[in-house]
Design a protein around this motif. Structure first.
Motif, PDB file in Angstrom:
ATOM      1  N   GLY A 194       0.812  -1.211   0.000  1.00 32.39           N
ATOM      2  CA  GLY A 194       0.000   0.000   0.000  1.00 32.39           C
ATOM      3  C   GLY A 194       0.844   1.259   0.000  1.00 32.39           C
ATOM      4  O   GLY A 194       0.525   2.242  -0.693  1.00 32.39           O
ATOM      5  N   ASP A 195       1.915   1.232   0.755  1.00 33.83           N
ATOM      6  CA  ASP A 195       2.819   2.394   0.805  1.00 33.83           C
ATOM      7  C   ASP A 195       3.482   2.621  -0.553  1.00 33.83           C
ATOM      8  O   ASP A 195       3.650   3.760  -0.994  1.00 33.83           O
ATOM      9  CB  ASP A 195       3.871   2.152   1.884  1.00 33.83           C
ATOM     10  N   LEU A 196       3.828   1.536  -1.239  1.00 34.82           N
ATOM     11  CA  LEU A 196       4.404   1.657  -2.587  1.00 34.82           C
ATOM     12  C   LEU A 196       3.377   2.233  -3.568  1.00 34.82           C
ATOM     13  O   LEU A 196       3.730   2.981  -4.483  1.00 34.82           O
ATOM     14  CB  LEU A 196       4.884   0.284  -3.084  1.00 34.82           C
ATOM     15  N   LEU A 197       2.103   1.901  -3.363  1.00 42.88           N
ATOM     16  CA  LEU A 197       1.062   2.441  -4.233  1.00 42.88           C
ATOM     17  C   LEU A 197       0.907   3.947  -4.042  1.00 42.88           C
ATOM     18  O   LEU A 197       0.681   4.681  -5.005  1.00 42.88           O
ATOM     19  CB  LEU A 197      -0.272   1.738  -3.971  1.00 42.88           C
ATOM     20  N   VAL A 198       1.014   4.406  -2.803  1.00 41.54           N
ATOM     21  CA  VAL A 198       0.976   5.854  -2.560  1.00 41.54           C
ATOM     22  C   VAL A 198       2.093   6.533  -3.345  1.00 41.54           C
ATOM     23  O   VAL A 198       1.880   7.570  -3.992  1.00 41.54           O
ATOM     24  CB  VAL A 198       1.097   6.158  -1.049  1.00 41.54           C
ATOM     25  N   ARG A 239       3.854   9.699  -8.051  1.00 43.98           N
ATOM     26  CA  ARG A 239       4.758   9.835  -9.194  1.00 43.98           C
ATOM     27  C   ARG A 239       3.997  10.129 -10.487  1.00 43.98           C
ATOM     28  O   ARG A 239       4.471  10.866 -11.346  1.00 43.98           O
ATOM     29  CB  ARG A 239       5.610   8.562  -9.327  1.00 43.98           C
ATOM     30  N   PHE A 240       2.803   9.545 -10.623  1.00 47.81           N
ATOM     31  CA  PHE A 240       1.980   9.800 -11.809  1.00 47.81           C
ATOM     32  C   PHE A 240       1.090  11.030 -11.631  1.00 47.81           C
ATOM     33  O   PHE A 240       0.268  11.329 -12.488  1.00 47.81           O
ATOM     34  CB  PHE A 240       1.125   8.575 -12.135  1.00 47.81           C
ATOM     35  N   ASN A 241       1.271  11.703 -10.510  1.00 44.44           N
ATOM     36  CA  ASN A 241       0.555  12.949 -10.233  1.00 44.44           C
ATOM     37  C   ASN A 241      -0.969  12.762 -10.246  1.00 44.44           C
ATOM     38  O   ASN A 241      -1.712  13.627 -10.726  1.00 44.44           O
ATOM     39  CB  ASN A 241       0.949  14.034 -11.238  1.00 44.44           C
ATOM     40  N   ILE A 242      -1.438  11.618  -9.732  1.00 44.01           N
ATOM     41  CA  ILE A 242      -2.885  11.416  -9.644  1.00 44.01           C
ATOM     42  C   ILE A 242      -3.321  11.177  -8.191  1.00 44.01           C
ATOM     43  O   ILE A 242      -4.428  10.717  -7.954  1.00 44.01           O
ATOM     44  CB  ILE A 242      -3.373  10.251 -10.525  1.00 44.01           C
ATOM     45  N   LEU A 243      -2.413  11.470  -7.246  1.00 45.43           N
ATOM     46  CA  LEU A 243      -2.816  11.362  -5.843  1.00 45.43           C
ATOM     47  C   LEU A 243      -3.550  12.651  -5.483  1.00 45.43           C
ATOM     48  O   LEU A 243      -3.090  13.481  -4.710  1.00 45.43           O
ATOM     49  CB  LEU A 243      -1.603  11.135  -4.936  1.00 45.43           C
TER      50      LEU A 243
END
Length: 364
Positions: free
Chosen positions: A236-240, A245-249
């Motif tokens: 989950g932390d890697l997904l954050v 990185r893809f600027n969609i958070l």
């Protein structure tokens, strides 16, 4: 160049391996290579692979010390020479025309990957059944036969796509170019690979056909409840990090991801064996503190979480004992259940009285 490289990481699956290999060697698409990576099996898996390899020169056998599913899959991808990649699980099986159908569509549409459907197979009860998780009907109905990428779907639909690699046929050059890998030493690692590929892809198409059989059995690592469940926190932390990185958070993607992670982490916190609960809790609390201090602000996180997940998040941050957290959330859930029951009971009690009043009024 062969058309498809099939990668099969293998570890102690002697009871299922022959059915898996039969479904691959008998594919109607013949121009394939089959890379079997024996990841230090201690049962008869290697003997079974060698027996098949002796009869079929398309099979390449790699025998290595145990490094885990991700290590074996990554090694297979490194050795692959096909135009497309198919990542197979060694305890599952596919329809014999799966590769031909997905390959033809990939060539016709010139896509980064083809997405198709799967059926569940209950090994204990010898029963087949479909679920939305692997049928992805909502996604299929939305995209139909169009080319799409994540920008064409809302976050709800994107999160409806199963992360499993065996429901996709990937263009190998595309995967290499985007640099997607399975994080090694973890289970639940499919999540990271999927989002890396999905967010990088410009052209995806959906093949509405149930081509894969997902076998459910008691030996699955993702159902074991052992110490490896802690990996879900790390994944989950890697997904954050990936979403940042893809600027969609931000917006709906941030809402979906954070709620999914908090809910899933707490579910596995409850399901992990008691002897690992405190360890799980400590890693989870440290991860959430790192989010607040280094990745996202506390207010930003709280703004995106629904009411229950917000309570879970705060309770984890505010306590040091796993049992206190579990009991607090249990109490929270019971209060909300009681509130619903009281509301329902109140309606059931007042509705007959309301009808009686109307009947009584009518007689006056």
């Amino acid at each position: 160049m062969v058309k498809v490289s099939v990668i099969i990481p293998i570890y102690n699956v002697e009871n299922y391996l022959e059915e898996c290999l039969d479904s691959i060697v008998n594919q109607t698409l013949k121009d394939i290579e089959i890379i079997c990576v024996n990841d230090g099996s201690t049962d008869n898996s290697l003997d079974i692979i060698n027996k098949y390899a002796a009869k079929d020169d398309r099979i390449i056998v790699i025998d290595q010390e145990n490094g885990g599913h991700a290590v074996a899959t990554n090694r297979g991808m490194d050795l692959a020479k096909g135009k497309y990649l198919y990542l197979m699980d060694s305890d599952d099986f596919v329809k014999t025309d799966a590769l031909e159908k997905s390959y033809k569509l990939a060539e016709e549409k010139q896509v980064d990957f083809v997405l198709f459907q799967a059926i569940n197979y209950d090994d204990d009860n010898d029963a087949y059944y479909k679920t939305e998780q692997y049928s992805m009907e909502r996604v299929a109905n939305e995209v139909q036969d169009k080319i799409f990428n994540y920008k064409d779907l809302d976050a709800d639909l994107s999160f409806d796509i199963t992360v499993t690699p065996w429901t996709k046929l990937y263009n190998r050059e595309f995967v290499e170019k985007c640099g997607a890998r399975f994080p090694e030493g973890l289970i639940f690692e499919d999540n990271v690979f999927f989002w890396e590929v999905y967010l990088s892809a410009n052209r995806i198409c959906f093949l509405k056909d149930h081509l894969f059989y997902r076998r459910w059995h008691g030996n699955s690592s993702t159902r074991a409840g052992d110490q490896r469940f802690i990996d879900s926190i790390k994944v989950g932390d890697l997904l954050v990090d990936t979403f940042k990185r893809f600027n969609i958070l931000n917006g709906e993607y941030e809402y979906k991801l954070l709620n999914k992670l908090v809910k899933t982490n707490f579910h596995r916190f409850k399901k992990i064996k008691p002897e690992f609960q405190q360890m799980f809790f400590e890693v989870l609390k440290e991860t959430y503190e790192n989010w607040v201090n280094n990745k996202l602000s506390y207010d930003e996180i709280k703004d995106k979480l629904n009411t229950r997940n917000s309570f879970i998040f705060d309770t984890i941050l505010d306590n040091d004992n796993n049992q206190v957290v579990l009991l607090s959330v249990e109490n929270y859930d019971l209060k909300h259940i009681n509130k619903k029951l009281l509301s329902s009971r109140s309606w059931k009690m007042t509705e007959p009285l309301r009808r009686f009043k109307y009947r009584f009024k009518g007689k006056q």
